[in-house]
Design a protein around this motif. Sequence first.
Motif, mmCIF file in Angstrom:
data_model
loop_
_atom_site.group_PDB
_atom_site.id
_atom_site.type_symbol
_atom_site.label_atom_id
_atom_site.label_comp_id
_atom_site.label_asym_id
_atom_site.label_seq_id
_atom_site.Cartn_x
_atom_site.Cartn_y
_atom_site.Cartn_z
ATOM 1 N N LEU A 98 11.877 -4.077 0.901
ATOM 2 C CA LEU A 98 13.004 -4.975 0.666
ATOM 3 C C LEU A 98 13.055 -5.952 1.838
ATOM 4 O O LEU A 98 13.445 -5.575 2.948
ATOM 5 C CB LEU A 98 14.306 -4.179 0.574
ATOM 6 N N ILE A 99 12.620 -7.195 1.590
ATOM 7 C CA ILE A 99 12.627 -8.203 2.657
ATOM 8 C C ILE A 99 13.494 -9.392 2.278
ATOM 9 O O ILE A 99 13.294 -10.500 2.757
ATOM 10 C CB ILE A 99 11.189 -8.635 3.053
ATOM 11 N N ASP A 100 14.487 -9.143 1.427
ATOM 12 C CA ASP A 100 15.427 -10.192 1.044
ATOM 13 C C ASP A 100 16.135 -10.736 2.283
ATOM 14 O O ASP A 100 16.492 -9.981 3.193
ATOM 15 C CB ASP A 100 16.490 -9.649 0.083
ATOM 16 N N GLY A 116 4.929 -5.758 -5.137
ATOM 17 C CA GLY A 116 6.188 -5.215 -5.626
ATOM 18 C C GLY A 116 7.361 -5.350 -4.677
ATOM 19 O O GLY A 116 8.431 -4.792 -4.929
ATOM 20 N N ALA A 117 7.189 -6.085 -3.590
ATOM 21 C CA ALA A 117 8.282 -6.271 -2.631
ATOM 22 C C ALA A 117 9.321 -7.236 -3.193
ATOM 23 O O ALA A 117 9.030 -8.046 -4.060
ATOM 24 C CB ALA A 117 7.740 -6.796 -1.301
ATOM 25 N N SER A 118 10.519 -7.138 -2.670
ATOM 26 C CA SER A 118 11.580 -8.072 -3.041
ATOM 27 C C SER A 118 11.822 -8.991 -1.853
ATOM 28 O O SER A 118 12.251 -8.537 -0.788
ATOM 29 C CB SER A 118 12.861 -7.307 -3.393
ATOM 30 N N ALA A 119 11.521 -10.274 -2.051
ATOM 31 C CA ALA A 119 11.628 -11.244 -0.960
ATOM 32 C C ALA A 119 12.547 -12.400 -1.338
ATOM 33 O O ALA A 119 12.326 -13.540 -0.939
ATOM 34 C CB ALA A 119 10.246 -11.755 -0.588
ATOM 35 N N ALA A 120 13.575 -12.113 -2.122
ATOM 36 C CA ALA A 120 14.516 -13.158 -2.529
ATOM 37 C C ALA A 120 15.160 -13.767 -1.294
ATOM 38 O O ALA A 120 15.673 -13.061 -0.433
ATOM 39 C CB ALA A 120 15.578 -12.577 -3.460
ATOM 40 N N THR A 128 1.313 -17.181 8.544
ATOM 41 C CA THR A 128 -0.113 -17.094 8.249
ATOM 42 C C THR A 128 -0.265 -16.036 7.165
ATOM 43 O O THR A 128 0.113 -14.880 7.376
ATOM 44 C CB THR A 128 -0.913 -16.688 9.501
ATOM 45 N N ILE A 129 -0.797 -16.437 5.990
ATOM 46 C CA ILE A 129 -0.861 -15.507 4.861
ATOM 47 C C ILE A 129 -2.277 -15.313 4.330
ATOM 48 O O ILE A 129 -2.451 -14.819 3.214
ATOM 49 C CB ILE A 129 0.083 -15.954 3.719
ATOM 50 N N ALA A 130 -3.284 -15.626 5.108
ATOM 51 C CA ALA A 130 -4.672 -15.487 4.656
ATOM 52 C C ALA A 130 -4.953 -14.036 4.257
ATOM 53 O O ALA A 130 -4.759 -13.112 5.041
ATOM 54 C CB ALA A 130 -5.632 -15.915 5.748
ATOM 55 N N GLY A 131 -5.383 -13.853 3.009
ATOM 56 C CA GLY A 131 -5.728 -12.518 2.531
ATOM 57 C C GLY A 131 -4.544 -11.641 2.162
ATOM 58 O O GLY A 131 -4.725 -10.486 1.809
ATOM 59 N N ALA A 132 -3.338 -12.172 2.217
ATOM 60 C CA ALA A 132 -2.157 -11.372 1.858
ATOM 61 C C ALA A 132 -2.075 -11.217 0.345
ATOM 62 O O ALA A 132 -2.483 -12.096 -0.398
ATOM 63 C CB ALA A 132 -0.888 -12.024 2.390
ATOM 64 N N ASP A 133 -1.557 -10.081 -0.107
ATOM 65 C CA ASP A 133 -1.400 -9.809 -1.539
ATOM 66 C C ASP A 133 0.086 -9.836 -1.887
ATOM 67 O O ASP A 133 0.857 -8.979 -1.449
ATOM 68 C CB ASP A 133 -1.998 -8.444 -1.877
ATOM 69 N N PHE A 134 0.480 -10.845 -2.696
ATOM 70 C CA PHE A 134 1.881 -11.033 -3.103
ATOM 71 C C PHE A 134 2.098 -10.640 -4.573
ATOM 72 O O PHE A 134 3.006 -11.139 -5.220
ATOM 73 C CB PHE A 134 2.284 -12.494 -2.905
ATOM 74 N N THR A 135 1.291 -9.739 -5.111
ATOM 75 C CA THR A 135 1.405 -9.339 -6.511
ATOM 76 C C THR A 135 2.813 -8.823 -6.818
ATOM 77 O O THR A 135 3.314 -7.928 -6.141
ATOM 78 C CB THR A 135 0.364 -8.244 -6.859
ATOM 79 N N ASP A 136 3.430 -9.415 -7.839
ATOM 80 C CA ASP A 136 4.755 -8.999 -8.332
ATOM 81 C C ASP A 136 5.863 -9.056 -7.277
ATOM 82 O O ASP A 136 6.842 -8.299 -7.352
ATOM 83 C CB ASP A 136 4.699 -7.590 -8.931
ATOM 84 N N VAL A 137 5.716 -9.945 -6.305
ATOM 85 C CA VAL A 137 6.769 -10.123 -5.305
ATOM 86 C C VAL A 137 7.831 -11.060 -5.861
ATOM 87 O O VAL A 137 7.523 -12.140 -6.356
ATOM 88 C CB VAL A 137 6.199 -10.679 -3.974
ATOM 89 N N MET A 139 10.448 -13.718 -5.329
ATOM 90 C CA MET A 139 10.821 -14.689 -4.298
ATOM 91 C C MET A 139 11.293 -15.982 -4.948
ATOM 92 O O MET A 139 11.070 -16.209 -6.138
ATOM 93 C CB MET A 139 9.664 -14.953 -3.331
ATOM 94 N N ARG A 140 11.910 -16.828 -4.152
ATOM 95 C CA ARG A 140 12.386 -18.121 -4.645
ATOM 96 C C ARG A 140 11.200 -18.976 -5.080
ATOM 97 O O ARG A 140 10.159 -18.991 -4.409
ATOM 98 C CB ARG A 140 13.148 -18.857 -3.543
ATOM 99 N N PRO A 141 11.366 -19.733 -6.180
ATOM 100 C CA PRO A 141 10.273 -20.599 -6.651
ATOM 101 C C PRO A 141 9.812 -21.618 -5.613
ATOM 102 O O PRO A 141 8.611 -21.865 -5.482
ATOM 103 C CB PRO A 141 10.875 -21.298 -7.873
ATOM 104 N N ASP A 142 10.729 -22.196 -4.840
ATOM 105 C CA ASP A 142 10.319 -23.186 -3.840
ATOM 106 C C ASP A 142 9.491 -22.544 -2.726
ATOM 107 O O ASP A 142 8.568 -23.159 -2.195
ATOM 108 C CB ASP A 142 11.532 -23.935 -3.270
ATOM 109 N N MET A 143 9.771 -21.298 -2.386
ATOM 110 C CA MET A 143 8.988 -20.613 -1.356
ATOM 111 C C MET A 143 7.614 -20.260 -1.905
ATOM 112 O O MET A 143 6.614 -20.340 -1.193
ATOM 113 C CB MET A 143 9.727 -19.361 -0.865
#
Length: 169
Positions: A98-100, A116-120, A128-137, A139-143
Amino acid sequence: MSCRLWTVWNRLRPWLVMALWGLCLWALSPASLTWAADYNKEFLVGADFSHQDLTDSSFTSANLRNSDLSGSNLQGVSLFGANLDSANLTGADLRAALIDNARLTNANLTNAVLEGASAANARFNGATIAGADFTDVLMRPDMEVYLCGIATGTNPITGRQTRDTLNCD
């Protein structure tokens, strides 16, 4: 009298030995060696949590600026409203975290798994997000659009490309 005490001792000894043996087995079991920690609202600037199992711990509204969480197991962790500005999360496992409302500006999320994280309302500006996996996270559309603009690489754990996990066009 001493003969009577000896008889009582002989009757109780097997039970005491079994109770002590059971206590030792419980104390050395993996379940008793791990527990979720509570770091809510703590001032943890520059703290070193690298390569630790912090599963289900809570860092709600904690100040983790410049902290090292690289290689840590952060599955199910609450980082709600936490300040992770310039934090090192390289290779961290943030599945179902939970990183809201968290501030991840200038954070290093290289090869992190956030599946599967929640980043609302989380802020990733300058991260820096090289190689990060954001599957099913979540988050806000603009982010998500912002992250698509800087997304590169493939996650070495999941084998997924960062751009694909963000559903970039």
